[in-house]
Design a protein around this motif. Structure first.
Motif, PDB file in Angstrom:
ATOM      1  N   VAL A 213       0.852  -1.193   0.000  1.00 54.02           N
ATOM      2  CA  VAL A 213       0.000   0.000   0.000  1.00 54.02           C
ATOM      3  C   VAL A 213       0.884   1.238   0.000  1.00 54.02           C
ATOM      4  N   ILE A 214       0.564   2.177  -0.874  1.00 49.93           N
ATOM      5  CA  ILE A 214       1.253   3.467  -0.897  1.00 49.93           C
ATOM      6  C   ILE A 214       0.225   4.540  -0.582  1.00 49.93           C
ATOM      7  N   PHE A 215       0.435   5.296   0.483  1.00 46.38           N
ATOM      8  CA  PHE A 215      -0.458   6.400   0.819  1.00 46.38           C
ATOM      9  C   PHE A 215       0.059   7.678   0.145  1.00 46.38           C
ATOM     10  N   ILE A 216      -0.841   8.363  -0.531  1.00 48.86           N
ATOM     11  CA  ILE A 216      -0.524   9.636  -1.181  1.00 48.86           C
ATOM     12  C   ILE A 216      -1.468  10.671  -0.577  1.00 48.86           C
ATOM     13  N   THR A 217      -0.946  11.545   0.271  1.00 44.73           N
ATOM     14  CA  THR A 217      -1.817  12.384   1.077  1.00 44.73           C
ATOM     15  C   THR A 217      -1.234  13.762   1.331  1.00 44.73           C
ATOM     16  N   ALA A 218      -2.130  14.715   1.550  1.00 45.22           N
ATOM     17  CA  ALA A 218      -1.716  16.061   1.946  1.00 45.22           C
ATOM     18  C   ALA A 218      -1.552  16.158   3.461  1.00 45.22           C
ATOM     19  N   PHE A 219      -1.832  15.069   4.168  1.00 47.93           N
ATOM     20  CA  PHE A 219      -1.767  15.083   5.629  1.00 47.93           C
ATOM     21  C   PHE A 219      -0.872  13.955   6.150  1.00 47.93           C
ATOM     22  N   PRO A 220       0.419  13.952   5.774  1.00 47.96           N
ATOM     23  CA  PRO A 220       1.309  12.863   6.204  1.00 47.96           C
ATOM     24  C   PRO A 220       1.483  12.797   7.710  1.00 47.96           C
ATOM     25  N   GLU A 221       1.317  13.944   8.394  1.00 45.76           N
ATOM     26  CA  GLU A 221       1.507  13.950   9.840  1.00 45.76           C
ATOM     27  C   GLU A 221       0.479  13.068  10.551  1.00 45.76           C
ATOM     28  N   ARG A 222      -0.632  12.776   9.894  1.00 45.16           N
ATOM     29  CA  ARG A 222      -1.648  11.918  10.516  1.00 45.16           C
ATOM     30  C   ARG A 222      -1.210  10.458  10.561  1.00 45.16           C
ATOM     31  N   LEU A 223      -0.241  10.115   9.726  1.00 41.77           N
ATOM     32  CA  LEU A 223       0.272   8.747   9.722  1.00 41.77           C
ATOM     33  C   LEU A 223       1.624   8.642  10.408  1.00 41.77           C
ATOM     34  N   LEU A 224       2.388   9.728  10.382  1.00 49.15           N
ATOM     35  CA  LEU A 224       3.726   9.718  10.986  1.00 49.15           C
ATOM     36  C   LEU A 224       3.639  10.237  12.415  1.00 49.15           C
ATOM     37  N   THR A 225       3.028   9.451  13.267  1.00 50.22           N
ATOM     38  CA  THR A 225       2.766   9.874  14.642  1.00 50.22           C
ATOM     39  C   THR A 225       3.803   9.382  15.634  1.00 50.22           C
ATOM     40  N   GLY A 226       4.718   8.502  15.166  1.00 49.99           N
ATOM     41  CA  GLY A 226       5.668   7.891  16.079  1.00 49.99           C
ATOM     42  C   GLY A 226       5.125   6.625  16.709  1.00 49.99           C
ATOM     43  N   GLU A 227       3.838   6.323  16.441  1.00 54.78           N
ATOM     44  CA  GLU A 227       3.244   5.084  16.935  1.00 54.78           C
ATOM     45  C   GLU A 227       3.440   4.003  15.887  1.00 54.78           C
ATOM     46  N   ARG A 228       3.212   2.764  16.257  1.00 50.66           N
ATOM     47  CA  ARG A 228       3.361   1.641  15.344  1.00 50.66           C
ATOM     48  C   ARG A 228       2.027   0.944  15.158  1.00 50.66           C
ATOM     49  N   PRO A 229       1.790   0.415  13.981  1.00 52.61           N
ATOM     50  CA  PRO A 229       2.651   0.460  12.802  1.00 52.61           C
ATOM     51  C   PRO A 229       2.431   1.727  11.980  1.00 52.61           C
ATOM     52  N   GLU A 230       3.465   2.137  11.269  1.00 45.62           N
ATOM     53  CA  GLU A 230       3.375   3.247  10.331  1.00 45.62           C
ATOM     54  C   GLU A 230       3.541   2.689   8.924  1.00 45.62           C
ATOM     55  N   PRO A 231       3.026   3.388   7.917  1.00 44.22           N
ATOM     56  CA  PRO A 231       3.115   2.858   6.549  1.00 44.22           C
ATOM     57  C   PRO A 231       4.549   2.831   6.043  1.00 44.22           C
ATOM     58  N   ALA A 232       4.863   1.794   5.262  1.00 41.76           N
ATOM     59  CA  ALA A 232       6.196   1.698   4.687  1.00 41.76           C
ATOM     60  C   ALA A 232       6.386   2.713   3.567  1.00 41.76           C
ATOM     61  N   PHE A 233       5.286   3.050   2.873  1.00 37.18           N
ATOM     62  CA  PHE A 233       5.390   3.933   1.714  1.00 37.18           C
ATOM     63  C   PHE A 233       4.396   5.081   1.865  1.00 37.18           C
ATOM     64  N   LEU A 234       4.924   6.285   1.918  1.00 32.75           N
ATOM     65  CA  LEU A 234       4.104   7.476   2.137  1.00 32.75           C
ATOM     66  C   LEU A 234       4.627   8.608   1.266  1.00 32.75           C
ATOM     67  N   ILE A 235       3.742   9.177   0.448  1.00 32.69           N
ATOM     68  CA  ILE A 235       4.103  10.285  -0.440  1.00 32.69           C
ATOM     69  C   ILE A 235       3.237  11.486  -0.076  1.00 32.69           C
ATOM     70  N   SER A 236       3.862  12.645   0.076  1.00 35.49           N
ATOM     71  CA  SER A 236       3.131  13.864   0.414  1.00 35.49           C
ATOM     72  C   SER A 236       2.667  14.584  -0.846  1.00 35.49           C
ATOM     73  N   LYS A 237       1.471  15.140  -0.779  1.00 40.41           N
ATOM     74  CA  LYS A 237       0.973  16.024  -1.832  1.00 40.41           C
ATOM     75  C   LYS A 237       1.425  17.444  -1.521  1.00 40.41           C
ATOM     76  N   PRO A 238       1.737  18.238  -2.540  1.00 39.20           N
ATOM     77  CA  PRO A 238       1.817  17.882  -3.956  1.00 39.20           C
ATOM     78  C   PRO A 238       3.019  16.971  -4.202  1.00 39.20           C
ATOM     79  N   TYR A 239       2.859  15.996  -5.073  1.00 38.75           N
ATOM     80  CA  TYR A 239       3.901  15.006  -5.315  1.00 38.75           C
ATOM     81  C   TYR A 239       4.552  15.247  -6.673  1.00 38.75           C
TER      82      TYR A 239
END
Length: 262
Positions: A213-239
């Motif tokens: 799964v690759i998340f493409i989002t304008a809100f990466p901070e919602r996934l990069l919280t320091g908690e586990r698990p976090e996504p292996a693939f994350l792309i910020s908008k604009p990409y």
């Protein structure tokens, strides 16, 4: 600079790279040894204008390109997904792809290691993406409610040789599409216009099957919280298109399955 002290911390990573490049640890180690022997024989051969790590890999690539070692070897029995897929790539694109994706070098550092221009590095990585897609082309599900972005992502996936099974604008649509045709890769936004969640849709889908799964989002901070698990693939908008292409190739190259994301 004490060369031996400077390069010592990087040798385990060079051995990892050599194994992926050669297809087995025995062959890879033989080229690492040949590189170090050449350095001992001529310490001035070390490129003083490069950092210790970049210079070490540069010397290794010179050895790999110029020395044909007679090593009786076969591929490792327990070969990883990356090592299986690396054999799909032509030598030069394989080198650039592994240096950038596995070793984490910048485009400029890869250019120094391979003695090419940054533009040539980008072209080689793009070539690697096409070569990977030709062998591991898969069905892609896109979860994205913004029509123009969804169409752009669809074009990127198709340009790499993948088949898009559909574009879901809501949580419900994502589940329906996956029910009819199980995807081999999911590209998902996490916030959809109708208030539903692409993240929840992905988590529900992963209860029934595994895929990258690759998340493409304008809100990466919602996934990069320091908690586990976090996504292996994350792309910020604009990409950038090249970033999306490289990440798709990386996800399929490593065959890294996703797990439920908190």
């Amino acid at each position: 600079m004490n060369i031996s002290r400077e390069i010592a911390p990087h040798l385990p990573y060079l051995r990892r790279f050599a194994r992926a490049l050669c297809g087995s640890q025995k062959s890879g180690d033989a080229y690492v040894v040949a590189t170090l022997e050449a350095l001992v024989a001529d310490i001035d051969a070390f490129p003083s204008k490069m950092s210790a790590k970049v210079g070490l890999y540069h010397l290794f690539m010179r050895s790999w390109s110029s020395i044909a070692l007679n090593v009786e070897d076969r591929p490792d029995d327990e070969i990883s997904a990356a090592q299986r897929n690396v054999s799909l790539l032509t030598p030069r694109s394989r080198q650039a792809f592994l240096l950038k994706t596995v070793e984490g070098f910048s485009t400029e550092d890869v250019a120094d290691i391979l003695s090419v221009t940054p533009e040539e590095v980008e072209a080689l990585i793009a070539q690697a993406g096409r070569e990977i897609a030709e062998r591991v082309a898969t069905d892609v599900l896109i979860i994205e409610d913004e029509a123009l972005i969804a169409q752009d992502i669809e074009f990127i996936a198709r340009d790499l040789g993948h088949q898009v099974i559909g574009i879901a604008r809501t949580h419900k649509e994502a589940l329906e599409l996956a029910k009819g045709h199980r995807p081999g890769l999911i590209l998902a936004d996490i916030q959809l216009a109708d208030g539903s969640s692409g993240l929840n849709a992905v988590n529900e889908l992963l209860q029934n099957f595994d895929c990258p799964v690759i998340f493409i989002t304008a809100f990466p901070e919602r996934l990069l919280t320091g908690e586990r698990p976090e996504p292996a693939f994350l792309i910020s908008k604009p990409y950038k298109v090249d970033t999306v292409k490289a990440t798709i190739s990386q996800a399929l190259f490593f065959e890294r399955k996703a797990s439920r994301v908190a």
